[in-house]
Design a protein around this motif. Structure first.
Motif, PDB file in Angstrom:
ATOM      1  N   PRO A  53      28.298  16.334  -3.679  1.00 51.72           N
ATOM      2  CA  PRO A  53      28.091  15.439  -2.535  1.00 51.72           C
ATOM      3  C   PRO A  53      26.624  15.032  -2.373  1.00 51.72           C
ATOM      4  O   PRO A  53      26.332  13.881  -2.032  1.00 51.72           O
ATOM      5  CB  PRO A  53      28.597  16.258  -1.355  1.00 51.72           C
ATOM      6  CG  PRO A  53      29.653  17.126  -1.950  1.00 51.72           C
ATOM      7  CD  PRO A  53      29.111  17.506  -3.304  1.00 51.72           C
ATOM      8  N   ASP A  54      25.709  15.947  -2.646  1.00 51.27           N
ATOM      9  CA  ASP A  54      24.280  15.638  -2.508  1.00 51.27           C
ATOM     10  C   ASP A  54      23.827  14.538  -3.466  1.00 51.27           C
ATOM     11  O   ASP A  54      22.846  13.842  -3.195  1.00 51.27           O
ATOM     12  CB  ASP A  54      23.435  16.888  -2.735  1.00 51.27           C
ATOM     13  CG  ASP A  54      23.584  17.899  -1.607  1.00 51.27           C
ATOM     14  OD1 ASP A  54      24.016  17.515  -0.501  1.00 51.27           O
ATOM     15  OD2 ASP A  54      23.280  19.085  -1.843  1.00 51.27           O
ATOM     16  N   ASP A  55      24.516  14.384  -4.599  1.00 50.20           N
ATOM     17  CA  ASP A  55      24.183  13.320  -5.556  1.00 50.20           C
ATOM     18  C   ASP A  55      24.463  11.934  -4.985  1.00 50.20           C
ATOM     19  O   ASP A  55      23.933  10.940  -5.480  1.00 50.20           O
ATOM     20  CB  ASP A  55      25.007  13.459  -6.845  1.00 50.20           C
ATOM     21  CG  ASP A  55      24.697  14.697  -7.641  1.00 50.20           C
ATOM     22  OD1 ASP A  55      23.541  15.179  -7.589  1.00 50.20           O
ATOM     23  OD2 ASP A  55      25.612  15.195  -8.336  1.00 50.20           O
ATOM     24  N   LEU A  56      25.304  11.855  -3.966  1.00 52.43           N
ATOM     25  CA  LEU A  56      25.795  10.570  -3.462  1.00 52.43           C
ATOM     26  C   LEU A  56      25.118  10.101  -2.177  1.00 52.43           C
ATOM     27  O   LEU A  56      24.988   8.898  -1.954  1.00 52.43           O
ATOM     28  CB  LEU A  56      27.303  10.656  -3.247  1.00 52.43           C
ATOM     29  CG  LEU A  56      28.108  11.095  -4.482  1.00 52.43           C
ATOM     30  CD1 LEU A  56      29.553  11.351  -4.104  1.00 52.43           C
ATOM     31  CD2 LEU A  56      27.998  10.068  -5.582  1.00 52.43           C
ATOM     32  N   VAL A  57      24.711  11.032  -1.333  1.00 46.96           N
ATOM     33  CA  VAL A  57      24.137  10.669  -0.029  1.00 46.96           C
ATOM     34  C   VAL A  57      22.872   9.831  -0.222  1.00 46.96           C
ATOM     35  O   VAL A  57      22.009  10.156  -1.037  1.00 46.96           O
ATOM     36  CB  VAL A  57      23.827  11.929   0.804  1.00 46.96           C
ATOM     37  CG1 VAL A  57      23.092  11.571   2.092  1.00 46.96           C
ATOM     38  CG2 VAL A  57      25.110  12.676   1.132  1.00 46.96           C
ATOM     39  N   GLY A  58      22.823   8.719   0.511  1.00 42.42           N
ATOM     40  CA  GLY A  58      21.659   7.840   0.467  1.00 42.42           C
ATOM     41  C   GLY A  58      21.749   6.738  -0.573  1.00 42.42           C
ATOM     42  O   GLY A  58      20.873   5.877  -0.643  1.00 42.42           O
ATOM     43  N   LYS A  59      22.818   6.721  -1.364  1.00 44.95           N
ATOM     44  CA  LYS A  59      22.966   5.701  -2.404  1.00 44.95           C
ATOM     45  C   LYS A  59      23.737   4.498  -1.860  1.00 44.95           C
ATOM     46  O   LYS A  59      24.684   4.629  -1.095  1.00 44.95           O
ATOM     47  CB  LYS A  59      23.697   6.274  -3.611  1.00 44.95           C
ATOM     48  CG  LYS A  59      22.899   7.334  -4.345  1.00 44.95           C
ATOM     49  CD  LYS A  59      23.362   7.468  -5.762  1.00 44.95           C
ATOM     50  CE  LYS A  59      22.615   8.469  -6.596  1.00 44.95           C
ATOM     51  NZ  LYS A  59      21.352   8.942  -6.220  1.00 44.95           N
ATOM     52  N   LYS A  60      23.299   3.316  -2.289  1.00 44.60           N
ATOM     53  CA  LYS A  60      24.042   2.088  -2.022  1.00 44.60           C
ATOM     54  C   LYS A  60      24.910   1.826  -3.237  1.00 44.60           C
ATOM     55  O   LYS A  60      24.428   1.800  -4.372  1.00 44.60           O
ATOM     56  CB  LYS A  60      23.097   0.905  -1.811  1.00 44.60           C
ATOM     57  CG  LYS A  60      22.414   0.891  -0.479  1.00 44.60           C
ATOM     58  CD  LYS A  60      21.590  -0.371  -0.319  1.00 44.60           C
ATOM     59  CE  LYS A  60      20.899  -0.415   1.017  1.00 44.60           C
ATOM     60  NZ  LYS A  60      20.042  -1.615   1.141  1.00 44.60           N
ATOM     61  N   MET A  61      26.208   1.637  -2.977  1.00 46.32           N
ATOM     62  CA  MET A  61      27.160   1.429  -4.057  1.00 46.32           C
ATOM     63  C   MET A  61      28.166   0.349  -3.658  1.00 46.32           C
ATOM     64  O   MET A  61      28.149  -0.139  -2.524  1.00 46.32           O
ATOM     65  CB  MET A  61      27.849   2.753  -4.397  1.00 46.32           C
ATOM     66  CG  MET A  61      26.841   3.817  -4.864  1.00 46.32           C
ATOM     67  SD  MET A  61      27.564   5.376  -5.341  1.00 46.32           S
ATOM     68  CE  MET A  61      28.299   4.893  -6.893  1.00 46.32           C
ATOM     69  N   ILE A  62      29.037  -0.011  -4.579  1.00 47.58           N
ATOM     70  CA  ILE A  62      30.019  -1.065  -4.359  1.00 47.58           C
ATOM     71  C   ILE A  62      31.380  -0.438  -4.061  1.00 47.58           C
ATOM     72  O   ILE A  62      31.809   0.493  -4.746  1.00 47.58           O
ATOM     73  CB  ILE A  62      30.106  -1.986  -5.586  1.00 47.58           C
ATOM     74  CG1 ILE A  62      28.750  -2.652  -5.837  1.00 47.58           C
ATOM     75  CG2 ILE A  62      31.201  -3.044  -5.400  1.00 47.58           C
ATOM     76  CD1 ILE A  62      28.647  -3.369  -7.165  1.00 47.58           C
ATOM     77  N   PHE A  63      32.050  -0.995  -3.055  1.00 49.26           N
ATOM     78  CA  PHE A  63      33.350  -0.508  -2.617  1.00 49.26           C
ATOM     79  C   PHE A  63      34.321  -1.676  -2.464  1.00 49.26           C
ATOM     80  O   PHE A  63      33.917  -2.778  -2.112  1.00 49.26           O
ATOM     81  CB  PHE A  63      33.235   0.183  -1.255  1.00 49.26           C
ATOM     82  CG  PHE A  63      32.385   1.418  -1.273  1.00 49.26           C
ATOM     83  CD1 PHE A  63      32.967   2.676  -1.367  1.00 49.26           C
ATOM     84  CD2 PHE A  63      30.997   1.333  -1.197  1.00 49.26           C
ATOM     85  CE1 PHE A  63      32.189   3.821  -1.390  1.00 49.26           C
ATOM     86  CE2 PHE A  63      30.205   2.471  -1.222  1.00 49.26           C
ATOM     87  CZ  PHE A  63      30.800   3.721  -1.314  1.00 49.26           C
ATOM     88  N   VAL A  64      35.603  -1.405  -2.703  1.00 49.95           N
ATOM     89  CA  VAL A  64      36.670  -2.361  -2.404  1.00 49.95           C
ATOM     90  C   VAL A  64      37.196  -1.982  -1.031  1.00 49.95           C
ATOM     91  O   VAL A  64      37.583  -0.832  -0.798  1.00 49.95           O
ATOM     92  CB  VAL A  64      37.807  -2.302  -3.449  1.00 49.95           C
ATOM     93  CG1 VAL A  64      38.908  -3.298  -3.092  1.00 49.95           C
ATOM     94  CG2 VAL A  64      37.272  -2.578  -4.845  1.00 49.95           C
ATOM     95  N   LEU A  65      37.217  -2.952  -0.095  1.00 51.60           N
ATOM     96  CA  LEU A  65      37.575  -2.653   1.290  1.00 51.60           C
ATOM     97  C   LEU A  65      38.973  -3.085   1.696  1.00 51.60           C
ATOM     98  O   LEU A  65      39.529  -2.543   2.650  1.00 51.60           O
ATOM     99  CB  LEU A  65      36.564  -3.294   2.240  1.00 51.60           C
ATOM    100  CG  LEU A  65      35.132  -2.778   2.130  1.00 51.60           C
ATOM    101  CD1 LEU A  65      34.266  -3.428   3.193  1.00 51.60           C
ATOM    102  CD2 LEU A  65      35.087  -1.279   2.237  1.00 51.60           C
ATOM    103  N   ASN A  66      39.563  -4.054   1.043  1.00 56.47           N
ATOM    104  CA  ASN A  66      40.834  -4.582   1.545  1.00 56.47           C
ATOM    105  C   ASN A  66      42.049  -4.004   0.810  1.00 56.47           C
ATOM    106  O   ASN A  66      43.025  -4.694   0.548  1.00 56.47           O
ATOM    107  CB  ASN A  66      40.851  -6.104   1.529  1.00 56.47           C
ATOM    108  CG  ASN A  66      40.698  -6.702   0.144  1.00 56.47           C
ATOM    109  OD1 ASN A  66      40.182  -6.064  -0.774  1.00 56.47           O
ATOM    110  ND2 ASN A  66      41.121  -7.938  -0.014  1.00 56.47           N
TER     111      ASN A  66
END
Length: 107
Positions: A53-66
């Motif tokens: 989890p610590d590897d991910l916090v603070g990162k901007k990434m791309i997500f599919v929302l719909n």
């Protein structure tokens, strides 16, 4: 084969991962709290075997929302994280430059 019109149906946005934690009783799942500017969502991703989890916090990434929300191990996931995966199964994070605002549409 898919028509390009099928691709445009996906609402992909830049999100900032604010919190990340392992899903109890799971070896692969991480629960994310993601800020999309206009809203925050919970997204569950199955990469805990390769990232903490610590590897991910603070990162901007791309997500599919719909996508339809999906309950995974009693946690409702309200989107999908976009990643790169080699044929071997090794996963790579696809991060977004800090200059890109959260909520920005990706196409």
């Amino acid at each position: 084969m898919y028509d390009v019109e099928d691709f445009w149906k996906f609402d992909m946005r830049v999100g900032l991962i604010e919190e990340a934690e392992r899903v109890p009783n799971s070896k692969k799942l991480i629960k994310l709290l993601v800020d999309f500017g206009r809203e925050k969502r919970v997204v569950v991703t199955g990469i805990a075997d390769q990232f903490s989890p610590d590897d991910l916090v603070g990162k901007k990434m791309i997500f599919v929302l719909n996508l339809k929300p999906k309950k995974i191990m009693n946690v409702e996931s309200q989107g999908m994280l976009i990643l790169a995966e080699e044929d071997s199964g090794k996963v790579h994070l696809i991060t977004v430059d800090d200059a890109v605002p959260v909520g920005t549409k990706v196409w």
